[in-house]
Design a protein around this motif. Structure first.
Motif, mmCIF file in Angstrom:
data_model
loop_
_atom_site.group_PDB
_atom_site.id
_atom_site.type_symbol
_atom_site.label_atom_id
_atom_site.label_comp_id
_atom_site.label_asym_id
_atom_site.label_seq_id
_atom_site.Cartn_x
_atom_site.Cartn_y
_atom_site.Cartn_z
ATOM 1 N N LEU A 51 0.825 -1.205 0.000
ATOM 2 C CA LEU A 51 0.000 0.000 0.000
ATOM 3 C C LEU A 51 0.862 1.259 0.000
ATOM 4 N N GLU A 55 1.213 3.999 -3.408
ATOM 5 C CA GLU A 55 1.001 5.433 -3.200
ATOM 6 C C GLU A 55 2.258 6.214 -3.561
ATOM 7 N N ILE A 87 -7.172 4.386 -4.463
ATOM 8 C CA ILE A 87 -6.198 3.453 -3.898
ATOM 9 C C ILE A 87 -6.956 2.357 -3.178
ATOM 10 N N ASP A 89 -6.470 -1.484 -0.840
ATOM 11 C CA ASP A 89 -5.686 -2.483 -0.123
ATOM 12 C C ASP A 89 -6.320 -3.849 -0.368
ATOM 13 N N ARG A 112 -5.952 8.140 -0.193
ATOM 14 C CA ARG A 112 -5.596 7.280 0.944
ATOM 15 C C ARG A 112 -6.111 7.872 2.256
#
Length: 321
Positions: A51, A55, A87, A89, A112
């Motif tokens: 993650l 980013e 974004i 996960d 995020r």
């Protein structure tokens, strides 16, 4: 199992050959991809999470003026910038998305923050800008994102009366006039940026960011911030798509790759190849993806896609056509 990473800088009707005066510009874009790949590889080698890595890499791509995201974002029909990002996960399926940004330097980082600091997934326009101010993220005046190159790109798009896939570089105007008809959509290169990764702990993540289409309507939202369309990650794979957003949304391109793996037990490359061939018209889409096994694929049905990848065992690739 080791880490793997893949990234893209947009897909479209990329010329096979260029006149000498444009080769340097293409080389600069490839160098930008190489730099961003190196940033991601270093972070993964240092043990950063997937993650964090996606980013970080997308931030680097947003900061590169040769790509259609962040500081290189193209203009709406009103001559303004409206950036968007997402974004996700893969382990938790937590995700965050933003649209309609005019002042935020790194849209992916705001996405995020939406994921981690709010009870929501998606914030847009004035609400997203207010949240950015509240969180103290870096911003600039809207005019600081409007470059002479993108003003010229918008002018060319208006003259041709079209909304362009990514953008046509102004220095290629004569080349395009010589090689395309007025009714074609001659995207030059570059565009939406994205990154997918799996870290050494087996965590998957995906991130995508864009300025959208040249001459798009004010308020238009593309595939990038729509979870399952331009961006998706779960325990099977992580996917970031690029191309004609409306087709990517209709085909739920990113989620389709994961679904074929989950429900049809297809391997990553076979699933992605099927989606590229069957779920969107030719000339409209590309994607990068990594699987839970560390496999990488980077297919496209356009003439080219700016892309790069690397694995912990030493394999790396940078390509355009």
């Amino acid at each position: 199992m080791g880490w793997s990473i893949a990234l893209h800088g947009g897909a479209g009707d990329i010329p096979v050959t260029l006149p000498p005066e444009l080769i340097e510009r293409r080389e600069a874009s490839v160098a930008g991809l190489r730099h961003c790949l190196d940033v991601g590889v270093t972070a993964l080698t240092d043990g950063r999470s997937a993650l964090d890595v996606v980013e970080l890499v997308v931030r680097e791509l947003e900061n590169h003026p040769r790509f259609n995201a962040g500081r290189g974002s193209v203009l709406t029909s009103a001559g303004t910038v409206e950036m968007e990002a997402c974004i996700m996960d893969g382990m938790t399926k937590n995700c965050g998305a933003v649209s309609g940004l005019k002042t935020v330097v790194n849209a992916i980082s705001l996405a995020r923050l939406v994921m981690e600091k709010t009870p929501h997934i998606y914030l847009g326009f004035d609400g997203a800008e207010a949240f950015a101010k509240e969180q103290g993220v870096e911003t600039l005046e809207p005019s600081d994102f409007i470059t002479p190159e993108n003003i010229e790109r918008l002018k060319l798009a208006k003259e041709a009366d079209r909304v362009q896939l990514d953008y046509t570089a102004p220095e290629q105007k004569q080349v395009l006039q010589e090689t395309h008809t007025a009714n074609e959509d001659p995207d030059s290169k570059l565009g939406t940026v994205g990154c997918v990764a799996i870290d050494s702990e087996g965590n998957l993540a995906a991130a995508t960011s864009t300025g959208g289409l040249v001459n798009k309507m004010v308020g238009r939202i593309g595939d990038t911030p729509i979870v399952g369309s331009g961006t998706y990650a779960n325990s099977y794979c992580a996917v970031s798509a690029t191309g004609r957003g409306e087709h990517i949304i209709r085909g739920t391109i990113a989620r389709e790759v994961a679904a074929l793996m989950e429900y049809k037990d297809l391997p990553l490359k076979e699933a992605a190849a099927y989606v590229i061939e069957k779920c969107a018209p030719r000339g409209t889409v590309g994607l990068v993806a990594v699987s839970a096994k560390g496999e990488i694929t980077m297919p496209f049905n356009t003439t080219g896609m700016y892309r790069a990848c690397a694995t912990q065992d030493g394999y790396s690739e940078i390509g355009i056509l």
